[in-house]
Write a protein that holds these residues in place. Structure first.
Motif, PDB file in Angstrom:
ATOM      1  N   THR A  14      10.515  38.629  19.024  1.00  0.00           N
ATOM      2  CA  THR A  14      10.524  38.075  20.377  1.00  0.00           C
ATOM      3  C   THR A  14      11.948  37.750  20.807  1.00  0.00           C
ATOM      4  N   ILE A  15      12.127  37.639  22.104  1.00  0.00           N
ATOM      5  CA  ILE A  15      13.446  37.335  22.656  1.00  0.00           C
ATOM      6  C   ILE A  15      13.290  36.503  23.915  1.00  0.00           C
ATOM      7  N   ARG A  16      14.324  35.761  24.271  1.00  0.00           N
ATOM      8  CA  ARG A  16      14.303  34.947  25.485  1.00  0.00           C
ATOM      9  C   ARG A  16      14.569  35.813  26.710  1.00  0.00           C
ATOM     10  N   GLY A  17      13.970  35.456  27.808  1.00  0.00           N
ATOM     11  CA  GLY A  17      14.213  36.198  29.036  1.00  0.00           C
ATOM     12  C   GLY A  17      15.654  36.064  29.497  1.00  0.00           C
ATOM     13  N   ALA A  18      16.313  34.965  29.136  1.00  0.00           N
ATOM     14  CA  ALA A  18      17.692  34.734  29.545  1.00  0.00           C
ATOM     15  C   ALA A  18      18.709  35.430  28.652  1.00  0.00           C
ATOM     16  N   ALA A  19      18.254  36.034  27.561  1.00  0.00           N
ATOM     17  CA  ALA A  19      19.171  36.743  26.668  1.00  0.00           C
ATOM     18  C   ALA A  19      19.748  37.967  27.366  1.00  0.00           C
ATOM     19  N   THR A  20      20.908  38.406  26.920  1.00  0.00           N
ATOM     20  CA  THR A  20      21.515  39.591  27.522  1.00  0.00           C
ATOM     21  C   THR A  20      20.894  40.860  26.935  1.00  0.00           C
ATOM     22  N   VAL A  21      21.084  41.949  27.627  1.00  0.00           N
ATOM     23  CA  VAL A  21      20.580  43.228  27.147  1.00  0.00           C
ATOM     24  C   VAL A  21      21.269  43.609  25.842  1.00  0.00           C
ATOM     25  N   VAL A  22      22.526  43.201  25.689  1.00  0.00           N
ATOM     26  CA  VAL A  22      23.249  43.465  24.443  1.00  0.00           C
ATOM     27  C   VAL A  22      22.510  42.833  23.265  1.00  0.00           C
ATOM     28  N   GLU A  23      22.081  41.596  23.450  1.00  0.00           N
ATOM     29  CA  GLU A  23      21.337  40.906  22.394  1.00  0.00           C
ATOM     30  C   GLU A  23      20.033  41.638  22.092  1.00  0.00           C
ATOM     31  N   GLU A  52      12.866  50.057  25.022  1.00  0.00           N
ATOM     32  CA  GLU A  52      14.054  50.904  25.013  1.00  0.00           C
ATOM     33  C   GLU A  52      14.131  51.721  26.306  1.00  0.00           C
ATOM     34  N   THR A  53      12.968  52.066  26.854  1.00  0.00           N
ATOM     35  CA  THR A  53      12.942  52.800  28.117  1.00  0.00           C
ATOM     36  C   THR A  53      13.508  51.944  29.245  1.00  0.00           C
ATOM     37  N   ASP A  54      13.198  50.648  29.240  1.00  0.00           N
ATOM     38  CA  ASP A  54      13.759  49.740  30.250  1.00  0.00           C
ATOM     39  C   ASP A  54      15.274  49.736  30.178  1.00  0.00           C
ATOM     40  N   VAL A  55      15.798  49.662  28.967  1.00  0.00           N
ATOM     41  CA  VAL A  55      17.252  49.616  28.778  1.00  0.00           C
ATOM     42  C   VAL A  55      17.899  50.902  29.265  1.00  0.00           C
ATOM     43  N   VAL A  56      17.315  52.026  28.868  1.00  0.00           N
ATOM     44  CA  VAL A  56      17.906  53.319  29.230  1.00  0.00           C
ATOM     45  C   VAL A  56      17.807  53.589  30.728  1.00  0.00           C
ATOM     46  N   SER A  57      16.611  53.342  31.304  1.00  0.00           N
ATOM     47  CA  SER A  57      16.387  53.699  32.705  1.00  0.00           C
ATOM     48  C   SER A  57      16.968  52.702  33.705  1.00  0.00           C
ATOM     49  N   LYS A  58      17.124  51.429  33.297  1.00  0.00           N
ATOM     50  CA  LYS A  58      17.571  50.406  34.239  1.00  0.00           C
ATOM     51  C   LYS A  58      19.000  49.907  34.001  1.00  0.00           C
ATOM     52  N   VAL A  60      21.499  51.732  31.224  1.00  0.00           N
ATOM     53  CA  VAL A  60      22.345  52.865  30.857  1.00  0.00           C
ATOM     54  C   VAL A  60      22.446  53.886  31.985  1.00  0.00           C
ATOM     55  N   ALA A  61      21.313  54.231  32.598  1.00  0.00           N
ATOM     56  CA  ALA A  61      21.287  55.269  33.635  1.00  0.00           C
ATOM     57  C   ALA A  61      22.136  54.923  34.854  1.00  0.00           C
ATOM     58  N   PHE A  62      22.385  53.624  35.071  1.00  0.00           N
ATOM     59  CA  PHE A  62      23.178  53.205  36.231  1.00  0.00           C
ATOM     60  C   PHE A  62      24.552  52.684  35.837  1.00  0.00           C
ATOM     61  N   GLY A  63      24.902  52.857  34.575  1.00  0.00           N
ATOM     62  CA  GLY A  63      26.224  52.473  34.115  1.00  0.00           C
ATOM     63  C   GLY A  63      26.491  50.985  34.181  1.00  0.00           C
ATOM     64  N   LYS A  64      25.455  50.181  34.122  1.00  0.00           N
ATOM     65  CA  LYS A  64      25.622  48.726  34.189  1.00  0.00           C
ATOM     66  C   LYS A  64      26.170  48.178  32.868  1.00  0.00           C
ATOM     67  N   ASP A  65      26.841  47.052  32.936  1.00  0.00           N
ATOM     68  CA  ASP A  65      27.382  46.405  31.748  1.00  0.00           C
ATOM     69  C   ASP A  65      26.253  45.618  31.083  1.00  0.00           C
ATOM     70  N   PRO A  66      25.802  46.027  29.898  1.00  0.00           N
ATOM     71  CA  PRO A  66      24.685  45.338  29.233  1.00  0.00           C
ATOM     72  C   PRO A  66      24.987  43.886  28.879  1.00  0.00           C
ATOM     73  N   ARG A  70      20.636  40.518  32.187  1.00  0.00           N
ATOM     74  CA  ARG A  70      19.728  39.698  31.392  1.00  0.00           C
ATOM     75  C   ARG A  70      18.389  40.416  31.193  1.00  0.00           C
ATOM     76  N   VAL A  71      17.727  40.059  30.128  1.00  0.00           N
ATOM     77  CA  VAL A  71      16.443  40.668  29.807  1.00  0.00           C
ATOM     78  C   VAL A  71      15.438  40.499  30.940  1.00  0.00           C
ATOM     79  N   TYR A  72      15.412  39.327  31.553  1.00  0.00           N
ATOM     80  CA  TYR A  72      14.428  39.080  32.612  1.00  0.00           C
ATOM     81  C   TYR A  72      14.606  40.017  33.803  1.00  0.00           C
ATOM     82  N   GLU A  73      15.797  40.614  33.942  1.00  0.00           N
ATOM     83  CA  GLU A  73      16.055  41.519  35.054  1.00  0.00           C
ATOM     84  C   GLU A  73      15.421  42.898  34.857  1.00  0.00           C
ATOM     85  N   ILE A  74      15.136  43.265  33.627  1.00  0.00           N
ATOM     86  CA  ILE A  74      14.618  44.611  33.370  1.00  0.00           C
ATOM     87  C   ILE A  74      13.249  44.618  32.686  1.00  0.00           C
TER      88      ILE A  74
END
Length: 208
Positions: A14-23, A52-58, A60-66, A70-74
């Motif tokens: 499990t992970i917190r919604g406030a955690a970063t995508v990097v985490e 992993e699909t959320d990370v890649v599609s939301k 990586v695909a848009f070149g955002k800084d992970p 935050r996790v809650y955003e994706i």
């Protein structure tokens, strides 16, 4: 019939919604996972899921800084959940209908997570195909219904209840095959014993 509880993975990451995508990505890599369950903030809150699909599609695909996302955003929240008592074939059907690959198993609390891989590797669908088991149950129920109707009479409540069971099983088999049920076993029975319809609570049940 195996249940979701029998094939799920109990050790849920499990992970917190406030955690970063990097985490989130680091945790996925460390634990070799494709998804993480996002914790609730309180008892009335819903669980979420980030994949992993959320990370890649939301991200990586848009070149955002992970590091800035935050996790809650994706994440998906509320996410689809599975009851631990749900049969494996229904879990598979749910995944196909909704278009997901994994879901948390919850009953009052988070119990585990079940995935497509769990269905393939841990279930008994090869040894115990549901269609064959269901067909066997239908034949056994038909024999039982005919026996009861012979003993109690075709217009008896017991006879009607027995055929109710048969028709429910036949309806489930037809739904599983995505086919229309042309004639039920009870309708065939009515062709032999037309008076049986009077014992049913429904109208126009028999075709003949």
């Amino acid at each position: 019939m195996m249940k979701a509880a029998e094939i799920m993975t109990k050790d849920v990451a499990t992970i917190r919604g406030a955690a970063t995508v990097v985490e989130a990505v680091r945790m996925m890599k460390e634990k070799n996972l494709r998804s993480l369950i996002v914790n609730r903030n309180h008892e009335q809150d819903a669980y979420g899921i980030v994949t992993e699909t959320d990370v890649v599609s939301k991200v990586v695909a848009f070149g955002k800084d992970p590091k800035q996302v935050r996790v809650y955003e994706i994440m998906t929240k509320p996410c689809v959940i599975v009851n631990p008592d749900l049969g494996v074939e229904y879990v598979a059907r749910l995944f196909v209908n909704v278009g997901i690959r994994q879901a948390p198993v919850i009953k009052d609390e988070l119990l585990g997570i079940v995935s497509m891989s769990d269905i393939l590797l841990r279930s008994d669908f090869i040894e115990q195909p549901k269609a064959l088991i269901l067909e066997q149950k239908i034949q056994e129920s038909i024999e039982y219904a005919r026996t009861i109707c012979t003993q109690k009479g075709p217009t008896s409540p017991e006879c009607a209840v027995a055929w109710d069971v048969v028709e429910e099983l036949q309806a489930e088999a037809a739904h599983q095959k995505v086919q229309k049920l042309e004639k039920t076993a009870f309708e065939e029975y009515c062709e032999e014993y037309p008076e049986a319809i009077s014992g049913r609570q429904y109208e126009n049940w028999c075709s003949g």
